[in-house]
Design a protein around this motif. Structure first.
Motif, PDB file in Angstrom:
ATOM      1  N   LEU A   1     -60.455  47.835  29.943  1.00 12.24           N
ATOM      2  CA  LEU A   1     -61.814  48.343  30.192  1.00 12.24           C
ATOM      3  C   LEU A   1     -62.866  47.288  29.861  1.00 12.24           C
ATOM      4  N   ALA A   2     -62.678  46.587  28.760  1.00 12.40           N
ATOM      5  CA  ALA A   2     -63.632  45.540  28.358  1.00 12.40           C
ATOM      6  C   ALA A   2     -63.677  44.425  29.400  1.00 12.40           C
ATOM      7  N   LEU A   3     -62.514  44.054  29.944  1.00 12.98           N
ATOM      8  CA  LEU A   3     -62.484  43.024  30.985  1.00 12.98           C
ATOM      9  C   LEU A   3     -63.189  43.501  32.256  1.00 12.98           C
ATOM     10  N   LEU A   4     -62.941  44.756  32.628  1.00 14.07           N
ATOM     11  CA  LEU A   4     -63.595  45.307  33.829  1.00 14.07           C
ATOM     12  C   LEU A   4     -65.111  45.321  33.689  1.00 14.07           C
ATOM     13  N   ARG A   5     -65.572  45.633  32.485  1.00 12.84           N
ATOM     14  CA  ARG A   5     -67.018  45.779  32.245  1.00 12.84           C
ATOM     15  C   ARG A   5     -67.673  44.501  31.729  1.00 12.84           C
ATOM     16  N   HIS A   6     -66.894  43.427  31.635  1.00 12.20           N
ATOM     17  CA  HIS A   6     -67.393  42.145  31.108  1.00 12.20           C
ATOM     18  C   HIS A   6     -68.049  42.331  29.741  1.00 12.20           C
ATOM     19  N   HIS A   7     -67.434  43.176  28.925  1.00 13.49           N
ATOM     20  CA  HIS A   7     -67.944  43.459  27.582  1.00 13.49           C
ATOM     21  C   HIS A   7     -67.740  42.228  26.687  1.00 13.49           C
ATOM     22  N   PRO A   8     -68.679  41.947  25.792  1.00  9.45           N
ATOM     23  CA  PRO A   8     -68.564  40.763  24.919  1.00  9.45           C
ATOM     24  C   PRO A   8     -67.278  40.724  24.079  1.00  9.45           C
ATOM     25  N   SER A   9     -66.668  41.859  23.807  1.00  6.85           N
ATOM     26  CA  SER A   9     -65.459  41.894  22.972  1.00  6.85           C
ATOM     27  C   SER A   9     -64.177  41.629  23.746  1.00  6.85           C
ATOM     28  N   ARG A  10     -64.286  41.394  25.044  1.00 12.51           N
ATOM     29  CA  ARG A  10     -63.075  41.336  25.873  1.00 12.51           C
ATOM     30  C   ARG A  10     -62.102  40.246  25.448  1.00 12.51           C
ATOM     31  N   TYR A  11     -62.587  39.078  25.079  1.00  9.72           N
ATOM     32  CA  TYR A  11     -61.662  37.999  24.728  1.00  9.72           C
ATOM     33  C   TYR A  11     -61.099  38.148  23.322  1.00  9.72           C
ATOM     34  N   VAL A  12     -61.852  38.766  22.433  1.00 12.10           N
ATOM     35  CA  VAL A  12     -61.326  39.049  21.096  1.00 12.10           C
ATOM     36  C   VAL A  12     -60.194  40.069  21.214  1.00 12.10           C
ATOM     37  N   LEU A  13     -60.414  41.119  22.005  1.00 14.10           N
ATOM     38  CA  LEU A  13     -59.365  42.111  22.228  1.00 14.10           C
ATOM     39  C   LEU A  13     -58.155  41.487  22.914  1.00 14.10           C
ATOM     40  N   GLN A  14     -58.391  40.645  23.898  1.00 12.50           N
ATOM     41  CA  GLN A  14     -57.307  39.962  24.609  1.00 12.50           C
ATOM     42  C   GLN A  14     -56.482  39.119  23.641  1.00 12.50           C
ATOM     43  N   LEU A  15     -57.161  38.432  22.742  1.00  8.97           N
ATOM     44  CA  LEU A  15     -56.479  37.613  21.749  1.00  8.97           C
ATOM     45  C   LEU A  15     -55.617  38.473  20.831  1.00  8.97           C
ATOM     46  N   ILE A  16     -56.164  39.574  20.335  1.00  3.36           N
ATOM     47  CA  ILE A  16     -55.439  40.453  19.411  1.00  3.36           C
ATOM     48  C   ILE A  16     -54.213  41.055  20.076  1.00  3.36           C
ATOM     49  N   VAL A  17     -54.387  41.604  21.277  1.00  2.00           N
ATOM     50  CA  VAL A  17     -53.273  42.253  21.974  1.00  2.00           C
ATOM     51  C   VAL A  17     -52.197  41.223  22.340  1.00  2.00           C
ATOM     52  N   SER A  18     -52.602  40.064  22.810  1.00  6.51           N
ATOM     53  CA  SER A  18     -51.637  39.036  23.195  1.00  6.51           C
ATOM     54  C   SER A  18     -50.855  38.529  21.987  1.00  6.51           C
ATOM     55  N   LEU A  19     -51.545  38.321  20.885  1.00  5.74           N
ATOM     56  CA  LEU A  19     -50.874  37.873  19.668  1.00  5.74           C
ATOM     57  C   LEU A  19     -49.888  38.932  19.169  1.00  5.74           C
ATOM     58  N   GLY A  20     -50.295  40.191  19.223  1.00  5.17           N
ATOM     59  CA  GLY A  20     -49.399  41.283  18.827  1.00  5.17           C
ATOM     60  C   GLY A  20     -48.173  41.360  19.713  1.00  5.17           C
ATOM     61  N   GLN A  21     -48.360  41.175  21.011  1.00  4.14           N
ATOM     62  CA  GLN A  21     -47.232  41.193  21.940  1.00  4.14           C
ATOM     63  C   GLN A  21     -46.281  40.034  21.656  1.00  4.14           C
ATOM     64  N   LEU A  22     -46.831  38.852  21.436  1.00  4.41           N
ATOM     65  CA  LEU A  22     -45.981  37.694  21.138  1.00  4.41           C
ATOM     66  C   LEU A  22     -45.213  37.887  19.831  1.00  4.41           C
ATOM     67  N   TYR A  23     -45.852  38.471  18.847  1.00  4.46           N
ATOM     68  CA  TYR A  23     -45.181  38.738  17.575  1.00  4.46           C
ATOM     69  C   TYR A  23     -43.998  39.684  17.791  1.00  4.46           C
ATOM     70  N   GLY A  24     -44.212  40.730  18.563  1.00  7.60           N
ATOM     71  CA  GLY A  24     -43.129  41.659  18.881  1.00  7.60           C
ATOM     72  C   GLY A  24     -41.998  40.979  19.645  1.00  7.60           C
ATOM     73  N   ASP A  25     -42.353  40.079  20.560  1.00 10.84           N
ATOM     74  CA  ASP A  25     -41.335  39.339  21.324  1.00 10.84           C
ATOM     75  C   ASP A  25     -40.497  38.461  20.409  1.00 10.84           C
ATOM     76  N   VAL A  26     -41.157  37.763  19.495  1.00 15.12           N
ATOM     77  CA  VAL A  26     -40.432  36.900  18.560  1.00 15.12           C
ATOM     78  C   VAL A  26     -39.481  37.743  17.709  1.00 15.12           C
ATOM     79  N   LEU A  27     -39.952  38.885  17.221  1.00 14.05           N
ATOM     80  CA  LEU A  27     -39.081  39.761  16.429  1.00 14.05           C
ATOM     81  C   LEU A  27     -37.914  40.281  17.260  1.00 14.05           C
ATOM     82  N   TYR A  28     -38.167  40.613  18.513  1.00 14.01           N
ATOM     83  CA  TYR A  28     -37.121  41.119  19.405  1.00 14.01           C
ATOM     84  C   TYR A  28     -36.042  40.062  19.618  1.00 14.01           C
ATOM     85  N   PHE A  29     -36.447  38.859  20.003  1.00 13.55           N
ATOM     86  CA  PHE A  29     -35.479  37.797  20.261  1.00 13.55           C
ATOM     87  C   PHE A  29     -34.777  37.363  18.969  1.00 13.55           C
ATOM     88  N   ALA A  30     -35.496  37.274  17.870  1.00 16.88           N
ATOM     89  CA  ALA A  30     -34.894  36.861  16.605  1.00 16.88           C
ATOM     90  C   ALA A  30     -33.874  37.889  16.116  1.00 16.88           C
TER      91      ALA A  30
END
Length: 104
Positions: free
Chosen positions: A27-56
């Motif tokens: 939603l933030a990306l669609l609306r060009h909200h100022p928080s969009r890249y902070v949210l993108q960073l948080i979600v992407s980092l969380g996903q990568l952390y889960g991936d590392v735990l999964y593969f490890a």
């Protein structure tokens, strides 16, 4: 049957945190909200952390839950699951770049 505690815990976090945060990021990306890249960073980092735990976790188990045949192991397990590393990795780099631009 006995549930794998790690999987249950990770999927609970995915369902209750990463799912809604991903929707808010969209939603933030669609609306060009100022928080969009902070949210993108948080979600992407969380996903990568889960991936590392999964593969490890799978590596520590000796790849016992993956098909040992080369096509399935490399094509399915590594290749398709690798997309879950590649996409958030690219989005994480984009978020860092965009946030760096905003700081200039």
């Amino acid at each position: 049957s006995r549930s794998d505690d790690f999987t249950v815990a990770m999927e609970t976090v995915t369902a209750w945190a990463w799912g809604p945060l991903s929707f808010l990021t969209f939603l933030a990306l669609l609306r060009h909200h100022p928080s969009r890249y902070v949210l993108q960073l948080i979600v992407s980092l969380g996903q990568l952390y889960g991936d590392v735990l999964y593969f490890a976790t799978e590596a520590r188990a000796g790849w016992s839950h993956s098909d040992p045949r080369p096509f399935y192991f490399w094509g399915y397990f590594v290749g398709l699951n690798g997309l879950w590393v590649l996409v958030p990795g690219v989005l994480l780099l984009d978020a860092c770049y965009q946030l760096g631009l905003a700081q200039r």
